[in-house]
Design a protein around this motif. Structure first.
Motif, short mmCIF file in Angstrom:
data_model
loop_
_atom_site.label_atom_id
_atom_site.label_comp_id
_atom_site.label_asym_id
_atom_site.label_seq_id
_atom_site.Cartn_x
_atom_site.Cartn_y
_atom_site.Cartn_z
N ALA A 117 21.46 21.12 12.24
CA ALA A 117 21.45 20.33 12.98
C ALA A 117 19.42 20.75 12.48
CB ALA A 117 21.58 19.42 13.76
N PHE A 118 19.57 21.35 11.81
CA PHE A 118 17.85 22.05 12.09
C PHE A 118 17.22 21.40 11.94
CE2 PHE A 118 18.23 22.48 7.49
CZ PHE A 118 16.95 22.71 7.16
N ARG A 119 17.06 20.19 10.45
CA ARG A 119 16.54 19.05 10.43
C ARG A 119 15.64 18.30 11.37
NH1 ARG A 119 20.54 19.30 7.57
NH2 ARG A 119 20.82 20.04 5.74
N GLU A 120 16.26 17.92 12.25
CA GLU A 120 15.40 17.17 13.59
C GLU A 120 15.04 18.43 14.95
OE1 GLU A 120 19.27 16.67 12.57
OE2 GLU A 120 18.08 15.63 11.11
N ARG A 121 15.44 19.49 14.54
CA ARG A 121 15.21 20.52 15.86
C ARG A 121 14.19 20.93 15.21
NH1 ARG A 121 20.74 22.74 17.15
NH2 ARG A 121 21.25 20.20 17.97
N GLY A 122 12.68 19.93 16.54
CA GLY A 122 11.15 20.80 15.89
C GLY A 122 11.20 22.67 16.58
N PHE A 123 12.00 22.63 17.70
CA PHE A 123 11.86 24.64 18.75
C PHE A 123 12.99 25.47 17.38
CE2 PHE A 123 15.67 22.11 19.77
CZ PHE A 123 16.31 22.87 19.65
N LEU A 128 10.15 28.34 12.45
CA LEU A 128 10.72 28.73 10.85
C LEU A 128 9.82 28.61 9.31
CD1 LEU A 128 13.06 29.48 9.20
CD2 LEU A 128 13.67 27.54 9.48
N ARG A 129 9.14 27.87 9.80
CA ARG A 129 7.77 27.43 9.39
C ARG A 129 6.67 28.26 9.08
NH1 ARG A 129 2.77 24.21 10.60
NH2 ARG A 129 3.71 24.28 13.38
N THR A 130 6.84 28.85 10.23
CA THR A 130 5.40 30.47 10.00
C THR A 130 5.95 31.27 9.45
OG1 THR A 130 6.49 31.48 12.12
CG2 THR A 130 5.12 29.16 12.38
N ILE A 131 7.44 31.15 9.05
CA ILE A 131 7.68 32.65 8.35
C ILE A 131 8.35 32.26 6.92
CG2 ILE A 131 8.09 34.59 9.61
CD1 ILE A 131 11.05 33.49 9.80
N ALA A 132 9.05 30.83 5.86
CA ALA A 132 9.47 30.86 5.19
C ALA A 132 9.28 29.30 4.94
CB ALA A 132 11.13 30.52 5.65
N PRO A 133 7.79 28.31 4.97
CA PRO A 133 7.23 27.64 4.82
C PRO A 133 7.60 26.93 3.68
CG PRO A 133 5.91 28.64 4.17
CD PRO A 133 7.23 29.78 4.87
N ASP A 134 7.98 27.81 2.58
CA ASP A 134 8.72 26.90 1.51
C ASP A 134 10.10 27.51 0.84
OD1 ASP A 134 5.77 26.39 0.33
OD2 ASP A 134 5.35 28.66 0.39
N TRP A 135 10.90 27.40 1.76
CA TRP A 135 12.70 28.22 1.20
C TRP A 135 12.74 26.45 1.50
CZ3 TRP A 135 15.68 31.60 4.38
CH2 TRP A 135 16.56 31.92 4.14
N ARG A 136 13.41 25.70 0.91
CA ARG A 136 14.59 25.14 0.29
C ARG A 136 15.49 24.03 1.44
NH1 ARG A 136 11.84 20.91 -2.26
NH2 ARG A 136 10.35 22.30 -3.30
N ASP A 137 15.79 23.44 2.08
CA ASP A 137 16.89 23.58 2.36
C ASP A 137 17.84 22.56 1.29
OD1 ASP A 137 19.32 22.09 3.39
OD2 ASP A 137 17.92 20.36 4.34
N PRO A 138 19.44 23.69 0.80
CA PRO A 138 19.59 23.06 -0.57
C PRO A 138 20.25 21.50 -0.19
CG PRO A 138 20.92 24.72 0.97
CD PRO A 138 19.62 24.12 1.58
#
Length: 158
Positions: A117-123, A128-138
């Motif tokens: 469910a992480f894709r729908e959770r702003g919290f 996560l965006r502050t430390i891994a903005p370019d990590w691609r969801d497989p």
């Protein structure tokens, strides 16, 4: 086994032996081995029936543990903080979840990576965006930055 990178989400909305929720999140980060990046701690509204706001953060850590071994390690930390199985989405002293793993996907009866469910959770996406903005969801093929932007995009009315 070679080292992998894990993105771990942390959350607390109940006082514990370390103090309030922010102190609990800080103590949980300190209890993790191999942390290489830590997000700011943010406040967020609760999901479900809980009325207490959460303190949330994310970390990246390096480990030779497999995803099931990492899950066991996270559950052991939760227990050491006094976490007990209880109502879903209830108040909790600490919650630790594997969000992403550099090995891609993992699926067994007790564990799914990426977190379902992480894709729908702003919290989860905000820190996560502050430390891994370019990590691609497989699964979705989008970066954390793109997932965050989609989640926060205004929706047209009618």
């Amino acid at each position: 086994m070679q080292s992998s990178t894990y993105a771990i989400a942390l959350g607390s909305n109940r006082r514990g032996r370390h103090g309030g929720p922010v102190a609990e999140v800080r103590a949980a980060i300190a209890a993790l081995d191999g942390v290489v990046a830590t997000s700011p701690i943010i406040g967020s509204a609760p999901l479900g029936p809980s009325i207490r706001r959460f303190a949330n953060a994310a970390v990246l850590l390096e480990s030779a543990l497999t995803p099931p071994q990492m899950l066991a390690r996270l559950k052991a930390i939760e227990r050491s903080f006094g976490r007990r199985r209880g109502a879903r989405w209830g108040a909790r002293v600490i919650d630790l979840d594997i969000v992403l793993w550099s090995g891609g996907m993992w699926s067994t009866a007790g564990l799914t990576v990426p977190h379902i469910a992480f894709r729908e959770r702003g919290f989860v996406l905000d820190p996560l965006r502050t430390i891994a903005p370019d990590w691609r969801d497989p699964v979705a093929g989008r970066t954390v930055r793109q997932l965050h932007a989609r989640l926060n995009k205004p929706q047209p009315l009618g």
